[in-house]
Design a protein around this motif. Structure first.
Motif, short mmCIF file in Angstrom:
data_model
loop_
_atom_site.label_atom_id
_atom_site.label_comp_id
_atom_site.label_asym_id
_atom_site.label_seq_id
_atom_site.Cartn_x
_atom_site.Cartn_y
_atom_site.Cartn_z
N ASN A 169 58.78 43.60 -9.70
CA ASN A 169 59.08 42.56 -8.70
C ASN A 169 58.22 42.70 -7.43
O ASN A 169 58.71 42.73 -6.31
CB ASN A 169 60.57 42.53 -8.35
CG ASN A 169 61.09 43.81 -7.68
OD1 ASN A 169 60.95 44.90 -8.21
ND2 ASN A 169 61.70 43.67 -6.51
N GLU A 211 63.34 40.83 -15.91
CA GLU A 211 64.07 40.67 -17.16
C GLU A 211 63.16 40.61 -18.38
O GLU A 211 63.61 40.82 -19.51
CB GLU A 211 64.93 39.40 -17.10
CG GLU A 211 66.05 39.43 -16.08
CD GLU A 211 65.57 39.22 -14.65
OE1 GLU A 211 66.34 39.52 -13.72
OE2 GLU A 211 64.42 38.75 -14.48
N CYS A 267 66.18 44.12 -2.88
CA CYS A 267 66.22 42.89 -2.10
C CYS A 267 67.02 43.15 -0.82
O CYS A 267 67.88 44.03 -0.78
CB CYS A 267 66.84 41.76 -2.90
SG CYS A 267 68.59 42.01 -3.32
N ASP A 319 78.47 39.17 0.93
CA ASP A 319 77.01 39.12 0.81
C ASP A 319 76.42 40.51 0.64
O ASP A 319 75.47 40.71 -0.12
CB ASP A 319 76.41 38.45 2.05
CG ASP A 319 76.78 36.98 2.15
OD1 ASP A 319 76.91 36.34 1.09
OD2 ASP A 319 76.95 36.48 3.27
N LYS A 363 77.10 41.59 -2.94
CA LYS A 363 76.20 40.91 -3.87
C LYS A 363 74.81 41.53 -3.84
O LYS A 363 74.16 41.69 -4.88
CB LYS A 363 76.11 39.42 -3.51
CG LYS A 363 77.35 38.61 -3.86
CD LYS A 363 77.18 37.17 -3.42
CE LYS A 363 78.45 36.37 -3.70
NZ LYS A 363 78.32 34.96 -3.20
N GLU A 364 74.36 41.89 -2.64
CA GLU A 364 73.05 42.53 -2.50
C GLU A 364 73.03 43.87 -3.21
O GLU A 364 72.07 44.21 -3.91
CB GLU A 364 72.74 42.71 -1.01
CG GLU A 364 71.34 43.20 -0.71
CD GLU A 364 71.07 43.23 0.78
OE1 GLU A 364 70.83 44.33 1.31
OE2 GLU A 364 71.09 42.15 1.41
N LYS A 406 74.92 44.82 -5.76
CA LYS A 406 74.97 44.61 -7.21
C LYS A 406 73.60 44.18 -7.75
O LYS A 406 73.20 44.60 -8.84
CB LYS A 406 76.03 43.55 -7.55
CG LYS A 406 77.46 44.04 -7.36
CD LYS A 406 78.46 42.95 -7.71
CE LYS A 406 79.89 43.44 -7.53
NZ LYS A 406 80.88 42.38 -7.81
N LYS A 407 72.89 43.35 -6.99
CA LYS A 407 71.57 42.90 -7.44
C LYS A 407 70.59 44.06 -7.49
O LYS A 407 69.81 44.20 -8.44
CB LYS A 407 71.05 41.81 -6.52
CG LYS A 407 69.77 41.16 -7.01
CD LYS A 407 69.40 39.95 -6.16
CE LYS A 407 68.15 39.26 -6.71
NZ LYS A 407 67.79 38.06 -5.91
N ASN A 408 70.62 44.92 -6.47
CA ASN A 408 69.71 46.06 -6.43
C ASN A 408 70.06 47.09 -7.51
O ASN A 408 69.17 47.69 -8.11
CB ASN A 408 69.74 46.71 -5.05
CG ASN A 408 69.07 45.85 -4.00
OD1 ASN A 408 68.15 45.10 -4.30
ND2 ASN A 408 69.53 45.93 -2.77
N SER A 464 71.40 46.32 -10.35
CA SER A 464 70.94 45.69 -11.59
C SER A 464 69.45 45.91 -11.81
O SER A 464 69.01 46.13 -12.94
CB SER A 464 71.25 44.18 -11.55
OG SER A 464 70.71 43.52 -12.66
N ARG A 465 68.67 45.90 -10.74
CA ARG A 465 67.23 46.14 -10.85
C ARG A 465 66.95 47.56 -11.33
O ARG A 465 66.05 47.79 -12.14
CB ARG A 465 66.55 45.89 -9.51
CG ARG A 465 66.51 44.42 -9.11
CD ARG A 465 65.77 44.19 -7.80
NE ARG A 465 65.62 42.77 -7.54
CZ ARG A 465 64.92 42.26 -6.52
NH1 ARG A 465 64.31 43.08 -5.67
NH2 ARG A 465 64.83 40.97 -6.35
N SER A 473 67.74 47.77 -15.00
CA SER A 473 66.77 47.02 -15.82
C SER A 473 65.46 47.76 -16.00
O SER A 473 64.70 47.46 -16.93
CB SER A 473 66.49 45.65 -15.18
OG SER A 473 67.65 44.87 -15.12
#
Length: 234
Positions: free
Chosen positions: A65, A117, A136, A156, A159-160, A162-164, A166-167, A170
């Motif tokens: 990314n 992904e 992010c 927020d 959510k941030e 969880k997104k990080n 997930s990265r 992955s």
């Protein structure tokens, strides 16, 4: 660029990289940047990589990314004297992809226009010595573009996180045994950054924490966080 010299009153020796550094804002359109007299560097990932001491054979680096098209060339210059280097970069944004390809002309740096992904369709598991992943940050987006409003709400922040997380999930599979997973985030939310790593390590016990650091106001640079993880050798 060590091959060229430039006299500037704000040029100084930065002890992390042992090369002359200018700390301040400079536009990408500046001829010094275009001609690579000055190399525009992202401090956080380079400082993290400068703390990796063990290299062997050919070091294969995976950048995920990517949002800073100067970074691959800077990483190559930082590490080229330590190891034989190959850098593979995934970029989701097509405009950024074109800029990166045009700027990084080194044959040891390659690019693929695809999101995180899709990496598994191109690379086998445990294929890379170093995997570099940026987190992010809503606060960073706001600093780059003040028109992006920042809401300081707990949802927020979660959510941030969880997104990080997930990265990391992955991309960790591409780190070979003994290799490094390097995570960095320009967010100044210290506790949030550390919790992302702690949550990751709870489920991925094949990784150990080598070093982490929060960049705070003691540096004349943007705040942020980085963590170096290493996969255990079986």
């Amino acid at each position: 660029n060590k091959d060229q010299k430039i006299n500037h009153p704000k040029l100084k020796e930065e002890n992390v990289f042992l090369m002359p550094s200018y700390i301040g804002k400079i536009e990408n359109s500046n001829p010094l940047i275009k001609d690579k007299v000055l190399l525009k560097a992202d401090y956080l990932p380079l400082k993290a990589l400068s703390n990796i001491s063990s290299f062997y054979g050919v070091t294969s680096v995976l950048l995920c990314n990517l949002y800073d098209y100067f970074l691959p060339d800077c990483i190559y210059l930082l590490l080229k004297n330590k190891t034989s280097l190959q850098i593979q970069t995934f970029i989701k944004n097509s405009l950024l992809y074109r800029k990166a390809v045009n700027y990084n002309t080194n044959k040891k740096i390659s690019f693929i226009s695809a999101p995180i992904e899709m990496i598994k369709t191109y690379i086998d598991p445990k294929d890379k010595s170093i995997v570099l992943i940026s987190g992010c940050s809503n606060l960073l987006d706001n600093m780059i573009d003040p028109s992006i409003l920042c809401k300081f709400e707990i949802d927020d922040v979660e959510k941030e996180k969880k997104k990080n997380l997930s990265r990391l999930f992955s991309t960790h599979c591409f780190v070979n045994e003994g290799g490094y997973l390097v995570y960095y985030n320009h967010s100044p939310l210290r506790k949030c950054n550390e919790e992302v790593i702690d949550e990751f390590l709870k489920t991925k016990d094949e990784f150990i924490k080598v070093k982490e650091e929060n960049i705070d106001d003691s540096y004349p640079l943007p705040k942020g966080y980085y963590c170096i993880l290493q996969r255990n050798k079986r």
